[in-house]
Motif scaffolding. Structure first.
Motif, mmCIF file in Angstrom:
data_model
loop_
_atom_site.group_PDB
_atom_site.id
_atom_site.type_symbol
_atom_site.label_atom_id
_atom_site.label_comp_id
_atom_site.label_asym_id
_atom_site.label_seq_id
_atom_site.Cartn_x
_atom_site.Cartn_y
_atom_site.Cartn_z
ATOM 1 N N SER A 164 0.827 -1.200 0.000
ATOM 2 C CA SER A 164 0.000 0.000 0.000
ATOM 3 C C SER A 164 0.863 1.252 0.000
ATOM 4 O O SER A 164 0.614 2.210 -0.752
ATOM 5 C CB SER A 164 -0.914 0.000 1.228
ATOM 6 N N GLN A 165 1.911 1.249 0.808
ATOM 7 C CA GLN A 165 2.803 2.402 0.890
ATOM 8 C C GLN A 165 3.525 2.625 -0.429
ATOM 9 O O GLN A 165 3.689 3.760 -0.877
ATOM 10 C CB GLN A 165 3.821 2.182 2.012
ATOM 11 N N MET A 166 3.939 1.572 -1.091
ATOM 12 C CA MET A 166 4.698 1.688 -2.340
ATOM 13 C C MET A 166 3.833 2.120 -3.526
ATOM 14 O O MET A 166 4.320 2.754 -4.455
ATOM 15 C CB MET A 166 5.381 0.356 -2.651
ATOM 16 N N THR A 167 2.548 1.765 -3.495
ATOM 17 C CA THR A 167 1.662 2.070 -4.630
ATOM 18 C C THR A 167 0.769 3.280 -4.391
ATOM 19 O O THR A 167 0.102 3.754 -5.321
ATOM 20 C CB THR A 167 0.753 0.870 -4.935
ATOM 21 N N HIS A 168 0.761 3.777 -3.138
ATOM 22 C CA HIS A 168 -0.133 4.876 -2.745
ATOM 23 C C HIS A 168 -1.599 4.489 -2.907
ATOM 24 O O HIS A 168 -2.450 5.333 -3.191
ATOM 25 C CB HIS A 168 0.171 6.153 -3.539
ATOM 26 N N LEU A 169 -1.885 3.203 -2.743
ATOM 27 C CA LEU A 169 -3.254 2.705 -2.763
ATOM 28 C C LEU A 169 -3.599 2.216 -1.365
ATOM 29 O O LEU A 169 -2.794 1.546 -0.713
ATOM 30 C CB LEU A 169 -3.399 1.547 -3.759
ATOM 31 N N THR A 170 -4.772 2.566 -0.885
ATOM 32 C CA THR A 170 -5.148 2.175 0.467
ATOM 33 C C THR A 170 -5.308 0.657 0.561
ATOM 34 O O THR A 170 -5.561 -0.033 -0.442
ATOM 35 C CB THR A 170 -6.469 2.839 0.893
ATOM 36 N N ILE A 171 -5.183 0.157 1.763
ATOM 37 C CA ILE A 171 -5.394 -1.271 2.002
ATOM 38 C C ILE A 171 -6.816 -1.665 1.594
ATOM 39 O O ILE A 171 -7.032 -2.731 0.998
ATOM 40 C CB ILE A 171 -5.128 -1.609 3.486
ATOM 41 N N ARG A 172 -7.761 -0.800 1.878
ATOM 42 C CA ARG A 172 -9.145 -1.082 1.497
ATOM 43 C C ARG A 172 -9.282 -1.221 -0.029
ATOM 44 O O ARG A 172 -9.976 -2.114 -0.510
ATOM 45 C CB ARG A 172 -10.050 0.034 2.003
ATOM 46 N N THR A 173 -8.590 -0.334 -0.763
ATOM 47 C CA THR A 173 -8.645 -0.398 -2.229
ATOM 48 C C THR A 173 -8.015 -1.691 -2.737
ATOM 49 O O THR A 173 -8.555 -2.353 -3.631
ATOM 50 C CB THR A 173 -7.917 0.816 -2.847
ATOM 51 N N LEU A 174 -6.883 -2.081 -2.164
ATOM 52 C CA LEU A 174 -6.223 -3.321 -2.576
ATOM 53 C C LEU A 174 -7.113 -4.526 -2.301
ATOM 54 O O LEU A 174 -7.159 -5.466 -3.104
ATOM 55 C CB LEU A 174 -4.878 -3.458 -1.860
ATOM 56 N N ARG A 175 -7.783 -4.516 -1.179
ATOM 57 C CA ARG A 175 -8.706 -5.612 -0.881
ATOM 58 C C ARG A 175 -9.842 -5.653 -1.910
ATOM 59 O O ARG A 175 -10.272 -6.720 -2.348
ATOM 60 C CB ARG A 175 -9.266 -5.457 0.530
ATOM 61 N N ARG A 176 -10.320 -4.454 -2.304
ATOM 62 C CA ARG A 176 -11.400 -4.396 -3.289
ATOM 63 C C ARG A 176 -10.927 -4.916 -4.649
ATOM 64 O O ARG A 176 -11.651 -5.628 -5.339
ATOM 65 C CB ARG A 176 -11.930 -2.965 -3.406
ATOM 66 N N TYR A 177 -9.692 -4.561 -5.019
ATOM 67 C CA TYR A 177 -9.131 -5.068 -6.280
ATOM 68 C C TYR A 177 -9.050 -6.596 -6.257
ATOM 69 O O TYR A 177 -9.300 -7.264 -7.261
ATOM 70 C CB TYR A 177 -7.737 -4.492 -6.514
ATOM 71 N N HIS A 178 -8.681 -7.135 -5.082
ATOM 72 C CA HIS A 178 -8.589 -8.591 -4.941
ATOM 73 C C HIS A 178 -9.968 -9.227 -5.069
ATOM 74 O O HIS A 178 -10.164 -10.190 -5.829
ATOM 75 C CB HIS A 178 -7.961 -8.938 -3.588
ATOM 76 N N GLU A 179 -10.946 -8.667 -4.355
ATOM 77 C CA GLU A 179 -12.293 -9.249 -4.359
ATOM 78 C C GLU A 179 -12.946 -9.188 -5.733
ATOM 79 O O GLU A 179 -13.742 -10.062 -6.092
ATOM 80 C CB GLU A 179 -13.153 -8.527 -3.323
ATOM 81 N N SER A 180 -12.603 -8.164 -6.522
ATOM 82 C CA SER A 180 -13.186 -8.029 -7.861
ATOM 83 C C SER A 180 -12.404 -8.797 -8.920
ATOM 84 O O SER A 180 -12.802 -8.828 -10.089
ATOM 85 C CB SER A 180 -13.258 -6.551 -8.258
ATOM 86 N N GLY A 181 -11.294 -9.418 -8.495
ATOM 87 C CA GLY A 181 -10.503 -10.202 -9.435
ATOM 88 C C GLY A 181 -9.558 -9.405 -10.293
ATOM 89 O O GLY A 181 -8.977 -9.945 -11.249
ATOM 90 N N LEU A 182 -9.365 -8.122 -9.966
ATOM 91 C CA LEU A 182 -8.461 -7.291 -10.773
ATOM 92 C C LEU A 182 -6.997 -7.533 -10.416
ATOM 93 O O LEU A 182 -6.132 -7.513 -11.283
ATOM 94 C CB LEU A 182 -8.790 -5.803 -10.566
#
Length: 267
Positions: free
Chosen positions: A8-26
């Motif tokens: 999250s720190q390296m991509t500037h994407l929140t943990i919540r956003t990363l979890r959403r990307y995972h759940e949506s299969g992205l």
């Protein structure tokens, strides 16, 4: 392996956003701990995560994001992104046109709106005509004008068009575009010579891009009604200065002419 916090720190994407990307299969984590459920990522996934973020910033639908990520050919990926950008540009253009129209409607012109009653004589023209859907007018007009320009090298005046009322009321109607000529021209393809009948016109000039031409139509219509005149045929437009003359839209001048006649009182 990187923890989800580090990623999250390296991509500037929140943990919540990363979890959403995972759940949506992205964006599947490189590994998910089967006991704790913790997500771990590989450094090679940083660029992918940032690509997804940029695409979502552009409101690219999830299905299209997947198509971009799965495309192996760089040209195919570029084509998918370009296609969406074109849709955004069209949407922006529609939004800008709506804003411009609203600004004019909320700040109407003064009572000195200029309208000229003009007696127009019959005119010889080279013309192309067809029944056209309102949504197709711009594309059809461009093709018709290209045909006219190929046949008429030196027109005797600016181009114009006649727009049937049904084009506005029904969404489909007769459309004729023309250029004035001094003598008959050869019939080539759809181009033919004809004589436009004379008419009395209530003429107003629309200055600038056509984004707000509907407002000028409304102002002219109000003037016609206020002066007890009735519309007597298809609206005529004359493109005194247009896109073929200059790319500077602020310099465009379009004359809108409504064939009219006086309404007599029977009471």
């Amino acid at each position: 392996m990187l923890t989800i916090g580090e990623f999250s720190q390296m991509t500037h994407l929140t943990i919540r956003t990363l979890r959403r990307y995972h759940e949506s299969g992205l964006l599947e984590p490189a590994r998910v701990d089967p006991t704790s459920g913790y997500r771990y990522y590989d450094a090679g996934q940083i660029a992918t995560a940032q690509v997804i973020a940029r695409l979502r910033d552009l409101d690219v639908p999830l299905a299209d994001v997947r198509r971009v990520l799965l495309a192996q050919d760089p040209a195919a990926r570029a084509a998918l992104v370009t296609e969406h950008l074109q849709r955004l540009e069209e949407q922006l253009s529609r939004t800008q046109a709506a804003v411009a129209s609203l600004q004019r409607l909320l700040h109407p012109q003064s009572a000195g709106f200029d309208v000229e009653l003009r007696q127009v004589p019959a005119q010889l023209v080279a013309a192309v005509e067809a029944t056209v859907a309102h949504a197709d007018v711009l594309d059809w007009y461009a093709g018709a004008m290209a045909e006219l320009e190929a046949v008429v090298r030196r027109p005797s005046g600016p181009p114009g068009g006649l727009y049937d009322n049904a084009l506005f009321t029904e969404g489909r109607g007769h459309l004729l575009v023309h250029v004035p000529v001094d003598a008959r021209v050869p019939t080539v393809g759809r181009v033919r010579t004809m004589e436009l009948p004379g008419a009395e016109l209530a003429v107003a000039v629309h200055s600038g891009a056509h984004d707000t031409i509907d407002v000028t139509y409304g102002e002219l219509g109000r003037w016609v009604a206020d002066h007890s005149l009735a519309v007597a045929g298809p609206v005529r437009e004359t493109y005194v200065v247009g896109p073929r003359d200059t790319p500077a839209a602020a310099q465009w001048r379009t004359e809108i002419g409504w064939p009219v006649f006086h309404v007599t009182s029977t009471g």
